[in-house]
Design an enzyme around this catalytic site. Sequence first.
Site, PDB file in Angstrom:
ATOM      1  N   PRO A  13     -35.545 -43.956  23.521  1.00 51.21           N
ATOM      2  CA  PRO A  13     -35.714 -45.408  23.453  1.00 51.21           C
ATOM      3  C   PRO A  13     -36.583 -45.988  24.571  1.00 51.21           C
ATOM      4  CG  PRO A  13     -33.483 -44.814  24.130  1.00 51.21           C
ATOM      5  CD  PRO A  13     -34.150 -43.566  23.658  1.00 51.21           C
ATOM      6  N   ASN A  14     -37.379 -46.961  24.152  1.00 53.23           N
ATOM      7  CA  ASN A  14     -38.242 -47.773  25.022  1.00 53.23           C
ATOM      8  C   ASN A  14     -39.510 -47.060  25.473  1.00 53.23           C
ATOM      9  OD1 ASN A  14     -36.588 -50.189  25.081  1.00 53.23           O
ATOM     10  ND2 ASN A  14     -35.137 -48.969  26.269  1.00 53.23           N
ATOM     11  N   ARG A  21     -45.133 -52.225  31.228  1.00 54.93           N
ATOM     12  CA  ARG A  21     -44.408 -52.706  32.409  1.00 54.93           C
ATOM     13  C   ARG A  21     -44.045 -51.526  33.292  1.00 54.93           C
ATOM     14  NH1 ARG A  21     -39.493 -56.459  32.110  1.00 54.93           N
ATOM     15  NH2 ARG A  21     -39.952 -56.191  34.308  1.00 54.93           N
ATOM     16  N   TYR A  26     -43.289 -45.535  35.900  1.00 58.07           N
ATOM     17  CA  TYR A  26     -43.569 -44.646  34.762  1.00 58.07           C
ATOM     18  C   TYR A  26     -45.049 -44.286  34.608  1.00 58.07           C
ATOM     19  CZ  TYR A  26     -38.814 -45.959  33.556  1.00 58.07           C
ATOM     20  OH  TYR A  26     -37.459 -46.158  33.591  1.00 58.07           O
ATOM     21  N   ASN A  77     -37.770 -35.932  26.029  1.00 56.00           N
ATOM     22  CA  ASN A  77     -37.495 -37.013  26.974  1.00 56.00           C
ATOM     23  C   ASN A  77     -36.575 -37.966  26.228  1.00 56.00           C
ATOM     24  OD1 ASN A  77     -37.317 -39.114  28.725  1.00 56.00           O
ATOM     25  ND2 ASN A  77     -39.523 -39.314  29.091  1.00 56.00           N
ATOM     26  N   ALA A  80     -33.027 -43.185  28.133  1.00 57.27           N
ATOM     27  CA  ALA A  80     -31.680 -43.585  28.577  1.00 57.27           C
ATOM     28  C   ALA A  80     -30.580 -42.751  27.917  1.00 57.27           C
ATOM     29  CB  ALA A  80     -31.472 -45.068  28.288  1.00 57.27           C
ATOM     30  N   GLU A 101     -36.497 -30.295  29.202  1.00 59.56           N
ATOM     31  CA  GLU A 101     -36.203 -31.712  29.449  1.00 59.56           C
ATOM     32  C   GLU A 101     -37.302 -32.279  30.340  1.00 59.56           C
ATOM     33  OE1 GLU A 101     -32.435 -32.332  31.391  1.00 59.56           O
ATOM     34  OE2 GLU A 101     -32.727 -34.511  31.520  1.00 59.56           O
ATOM     35  N   HIS A 103     -38.884 -35.918  32.210  1.00 56.82           N
ATOM     36  CA  HIS A 103     -38.819 -37.335  32.570  1.00 56.82           C
ATOM     37  C   HIS A 103     -40.065 -37.691  33.366  1.00 56.82           C
ATOM     38  CE1 HIS A 103     -34.759 -37.645  31.171  1.00 56.82           C
ATOM     39  NE2 HIS A 103     -34.506 -36.521  31.810  1.00 56.82           N
ATOM     40  N   ARG A 110     -33.177 -42.146  41.593  1.00 58.90           N
ATOM     41  CA  ARG A 110     -33.028 -43.541  41.193  1.00 58.90           C
ATOM     42  C   ARG A 110     -31.544 -43.923  41.193  1.00 58.90           C
ATOM     43  NH1 ARG A 110     -36.498 -44.470  35.981  1.00 58.90           N
ATOM     44  NH2 ARG A 110     -36.001 -46.634  36.532  1.00 58.90           N
TER      45      ARG A 110
HETATM   46  O1  CA2 Z   1     -38.386 -41.218  33.647  1.00 58.16           O
HETATM   47  C1  CA2 Z   1     -38.176 -41.084  32.439  1.00 58.16           C
HETATM   48  O2  CA2 Z   1     -38.952 -40.524  31.672  1.00 58.16           O
HETATM   49  C2  CA2 Z   1     -36.898 -41.680  31.827  1.00 58.16           C
HETATM   50  O3  CA2 Z   1     -36.452 -40.811  30.809  1.00 58.16           O
HETATM   51  C3  CA2 Z   1     -37.296 -43.034  31.282  1.00 58.16           C
HETATM   52  C4  CA2 Z   1     -36.120 -43.830  30.732  1.00 58.16           C
HETATM   53  C5  CA2 Z   1     -34.971 -43.880  31.746  1.00 58.16           C
HETATM   54  O4  CA2 Z   1     -33.840 -44.503  31.148  1.00 58.16           O
HETATM   55  C6  CA2 Z   1     -34.581 -42.506  32.250  1.00 58.16           C
HETATM   56  O5  CA2 Z   1     -33.576 -42.646  33.237  1.00 58.16           O
HETATM   57  C7  CA2 Z   1     -35.784 -41.798  32.858  1.00 58.16           C
HETATM   58  C8  CA2 Z   1     -36.517 -45.266  30.410  1.00 58.16           C
HETATM   59  C9  CA2 Z   1     -37.745 -45.441  29.574  1.00 58.16           C
HETATM   60  C10 CA2 Z   1     -38.109 -46.898  29.632  1.00 58.16           C
HETATM   61  O6  CA2 Z   1     -39.443 -47.049  29.289  1.00 58.16           O
HETATM   62  C11 CA2 Z   1     -40.078 -48.197  29.697  1.00 58.16           C
HETATM   63  C12 CA2 Z   1     -41.326 -48.405  29.195  1.00 58.16           C
HETATM   64  C13 CA2 Z   1     -42.036 -49.513  29.591  1.00 58.16           C
HETATM   65  C14 CA2 Z   1     -41.508 -50.412  30.478  1.00 58.16           C
HETATM   66  C15 CA2 Z   1     -40.254 -50.195  30.959  1.00 58.16           C
HETATM   67  C16 CA2 Z   1     -39.537 -49.084  30.591  1.00 58.16           C
END
Ligand code: CA2
Length: 156
Positions: A13-14, A21, A26, A77, A80, A101, A103, A110
Site C-alpha cells: 500500500p501507498n 511526497r 523514499y 515490499n 506497511a 524482502e 524496503h 525509524r
Molecule cells: O521503506 C519502505 O519501502 C517501506 O516499506 C515503505 C512503507 C512503510 O510503511 C514501511 O515501513 C517501509 C510506506 C510506503 C509509503 O509510500 C509513500 C509514498 C509516497 C509518499 C509517502 C509514502
Amino acid sequence: MRDGKHILVLNGPNLNMLGLREPEIYGHETLDDIRALCESAAARLGFTLDFRQSNHEGELVTWIQQARGQVDGLILNAAAYTHTSVAIHDALRLIDVPIIEVHLSDPRKREAFRHFSYVEPLAAAVICGQGARGYVIALERLSGILSTGRAMPVPD
Ligand code: CA2
C-alpha cells in the site's frame, strides 16, 4: 513452468504514490521508475518479470497464492503490511521459492512500530535503506540464490 526464471515483484500500500511526497525518506523515483529499473535488471540477468502493486491486503495474499508453482522467486515490499499482516506471512509460508524482502528506507532506523517484520522470518535476504537500487540488488541476490541453490549472507 516457463523457460528461464520468472520473478514476481510485489509492492504494497501507498507505494503507487512514490515520488509525490517524502523524497527524503523514499527517494525521488516513482513506482514506474522502479518498474523500469527492475525490467532492465531482469533483462540483464535473464529473468522475466511480473511487477505489481496493490493497496489491498487480500489482493496481495491472492497474488502470493497464485504464484505457487508459477514463479522462481518473489521480491516483496509489503510496505506497511510488513509490520501488521499475519495474512501475508501465512501466504508466504505456502510458496517454496526464495523471497527477498525489500524496503526503500530502513524501517529499523525509524519508528518502533516499523521494527518488526512479518516477512523477515520467511525471507532469504532483507534489503533496506538502499532506495530504488534495493530492488536491483534484490534481483541480483535472487540471481545468485537461483544459480547456486543457496542463500548468500546478507550484509546490513
Ligand atoms: O521503506 C519502505 O519501502 C517501506 O516499506 C515503505 C512503507 C512503510 O510503511 C514501511 O515501513 C517501509 C510506506 C510506503 C509509503 O509510500 C509513500 C509514498 C509516497 C509518499 C509517502 C509514502
